[in-house]
Scaffold this motif. Structure first.
Motif, mmCIF file in Angstrom:
data_model
loop_
_atom_site.group_PDB
_atom_site.id
_atom_site.type_symbol
_atom_site.label_atom_id
_atom_site.label_comp_id
_atom_site.label_asym_id
_atom_site.label_seq_id
_atom_site.Cartn_x
_atom_site.Cartn_y
_atom_site.Cartn_z
ATOM 1 N N UNK A 1 0.600 -1.064 -0.049
ATOM 2 C CA UNK A 1 -0.281 0.130 -0.491
ATOM 3 C C UNK A 1 0.686 1.555 0.248
ATOM 4 N N UNK A 2 0.360 1.920 -1.229
ATOM 5 C CA UNK A 2 1.444 3.140 -1.345
ATOM 6 C C UNK A 2 0.902 4.632 -0.986
ATOM 7 N N UNK A 3 0.666 5.109 0.177
ATOM 8 C CA UNK A 3 -0.483 6.120 -0.029
ATOM 9 C C UNK A 3 0.390 7.462 -0.322
ATOM 10 N N UNK A 4 -0.504 7.890 -1.710
ATOM 11 C CA UNK A 4 0.011 9.834 -2.044
ATOM 12 C C UNK A 4 -0.766 10.744 -1.843
ATOM 13 N N UNK A 5 0.199 11.698 -1.525
ATOM 14 C CA UNK A 5 -1.038 13.028 -1.550
ATOM 15 C C UNK A 5 0.836 14.041 -2.475
ATOM 16 N N UNK A 6 -0.058 15.555 -2.521
ATOM 17 C CA UNK A 6 0.448 16.565 -3.020
ATOM 18 C C UNK A 6 1.742 16.837 -2.029
ATOM 19 N N UNK A 7 2.875 16.984 -2.738
ATOM 20 C CA UNK A 7 2.926 17.830 -4.824
ATOM 21 C C UNK A 7 2.910 16.213 -4.882
ATOM 22 N N UNK A 8 3.557 14.775 -4.680
ATOM 23 C CA UNK A 8 3.967 13.851 -5.796
ATOM 24 C C UNK A 8 2.336 13.475 -6.529
ATOM 25 N N UNK A 9 1.174 13.274 -5.677
ATOM 26 C CA UNK A 9 0.137 13.183 -6.803
ATOM 27 C C UNK A 9 0.008 13.477 -7.827
ATOM 28 N N UNK A 10 -0.265 14.914 -7.734
ATOM 29 C CA UNK A 10 0.330 16.123 -8.495
ATOM 30 C C UNK A 10 0.472 15.629 -9.976
ATOM 31 N N UNK A 11 2.009 15.828 -9.236
ATOM 32 C CA UNK A 11 3.678 15.821 -10.579
ATOM 33 C C UNK A 11 3.107 14.710 -11.383
ATOM 34 N N UNK A 12 2.674 13.926 -10.689
ATOM 35 C CA UNK A 12 2.602 11.736 -11.132
ATOM 36 C C UNK A 12 1.394 12.335 -12.122
ATOM 37 N N UNK A 13 0.701 13.415 -12.044
ATOM 38 C CA UNK A 13 -0.499 12.944 -12.953
ATOM 39 C C UNK A 13 -1.529 13.274 -12.497
ATOM 40 N N UNK A 14 -1.660 12.854 -10.947
ATOM 41 C CA UNK A 14 -3.028 12.322 -10.232
ATOM 42 C C UNK A 14 -3.299 10.953 -10.289
ATOM 43 N N UNK A 15 -4.820 10.634 -9.488
ATOM 44 C CA UNK A 15 -5.200 9.321 -9.779
ATOM 45 C C UNK A 15 -4.603 8.760 -11.193
ATOM 46 N N UNK A 16 -5.450 9.517 -12.271
ATOM 47 C CA UNK A 16 -5.480 8.961 -13.598
ATOM 48 C C UNK A 16 -4.469 8.825 -14.220
ATOM 49 N N UNK A 17 -3.021 9.468 -14.143
ATOM 50 C CA UNK A 17 -2.242 9.739 -13.761
ATOM 51 C C UNK A 17 -1.922 8.849 -14.321
ATOM 52 N N UNK A 18 -1.879 8.243 -12.444
ATOM 53 C CA UNK A 18 -0.700 7.145 -11.887
ATOM 54 C C UNK A 18 -1.627 6.144 -13.026
ATOM 55 N N UNK A 19 -2.971 5.860 -13.139
ATOM 56 C CA UNK A 19 -3.217 4.574 -13.551
ATOM 57 C C UNK A 19 -2.645 4.632 -14.744
ATOM 58 N N UNK A 20 -2.805 5.797 -15.837
ATOM 59 C CA UNK A 20 -2.054 5.278 -16.890
ATOM 60 C C UNK A 20 -1.022 5.078 -16.775
ATOM 61 N N UNK A 21 -0.474 5.100 -15.983
ATOM 62 C CA UNK A 21 1.103 4.093 -16.197
ATOM 63 C C UNK A 21 1.398 3.180 -15.265
ATOM 64 N N UNK A 22 0.549 2.734 -14.915
ATOM 65 C CA UNK A 22 0.953 1.115 -14.205
ATOM 66 C C UNK A 22 0.204 -0.069 -14.957
ATOM 67 N N UNK A 23 0.234 -0.631 -15.338
ATOM 68 C CA UNK A 23 -0.156 -1.321 -16.174
ATOM 69 C C UNK A 23 -0.137 -2.804 -15.386
ATOM 70 N N UNK A 24 0.386 -3.468 -15.042
ATOM 71 C CA UNK A 24 -0.105 -4.483 -13.894
ATOM 72 C C UNK A 24 -1.500 -4.380 -13.423
ATOM 73 N N UNK A 25 -2.573 -5.658 -14.053
ATOM 74 C CA UNK A 25 -3.465 -6.301 -13.395
ATOM 75 C C UNK A 25 -4.020 -6.432 -12.526
#
Length: 127
Positions: free
Chosen positions: A33-57
């Motif tokens: 479990x990796x919890x993320x918040x500001x500013x890392x989450x925003x700089x990584x593209x937010x939840x949608x941006x992270x989802x788009x970069x993580x392909x493991x089912x």
């Protein structure tokens, strides 16, 4: 001041009192479990941006209140074993995505480990 580390079967939970002022806006290496918040989450593209970069089912990104998210790597934590080829690909994938924001400990918490041991452990999902 020497950092304390609480050990429970299967868990290694550091005392974050000392880490809290060193980590700043960086994140520790990925965990189940990796919890993320500001500013890392925003700089990584937010939840949608992270989802788009993580392909493991088995990886999920769940948005939380307050501009936070939790990344879950599978149904339960896995134990890696490089000698048996269990290299935890979803953990490696998340580490690569979060690499620009990863915090690396500057010293060993355990007198039995050298600084090189600590660096290798911190980078275990990146190499």
């Amino acid at each position: 001041m020497r950092e304390r580390c609480f050990r429970y079967p299967g868990l290694d939970i550091p005392d974050l009192g000392e880490h809290s002022w060193k980590v700043g806006t960086r994140v520790r290496v990925p965990h189940w479990l990796t919890f993320l918040g500001s500013p890392v989450l925003g700089e990584a593209g937010g939840p949608e941006g992270l989802r788009s970069r993580l392909s493991s089912a088995e990886t999920t990104v769940q948005e939380m209140e307050g501009g936070r998210a939790v990344v879950t790597l599978g149904l339960w934590p896995e134990a890696g074993d490089t000698e048996r080829g269990r290299v935890l690909p979803s953990y490696r994938e998340l580490a690569c995505v979060l690499e620009p924001w990863l915090y690396h400990e500057e010293r060993s918490r355990n007198l039995d480990f050298t600084l090189d041991d600590v660096r290798n452990w911190n980078r275990r999902f990146l190499e």
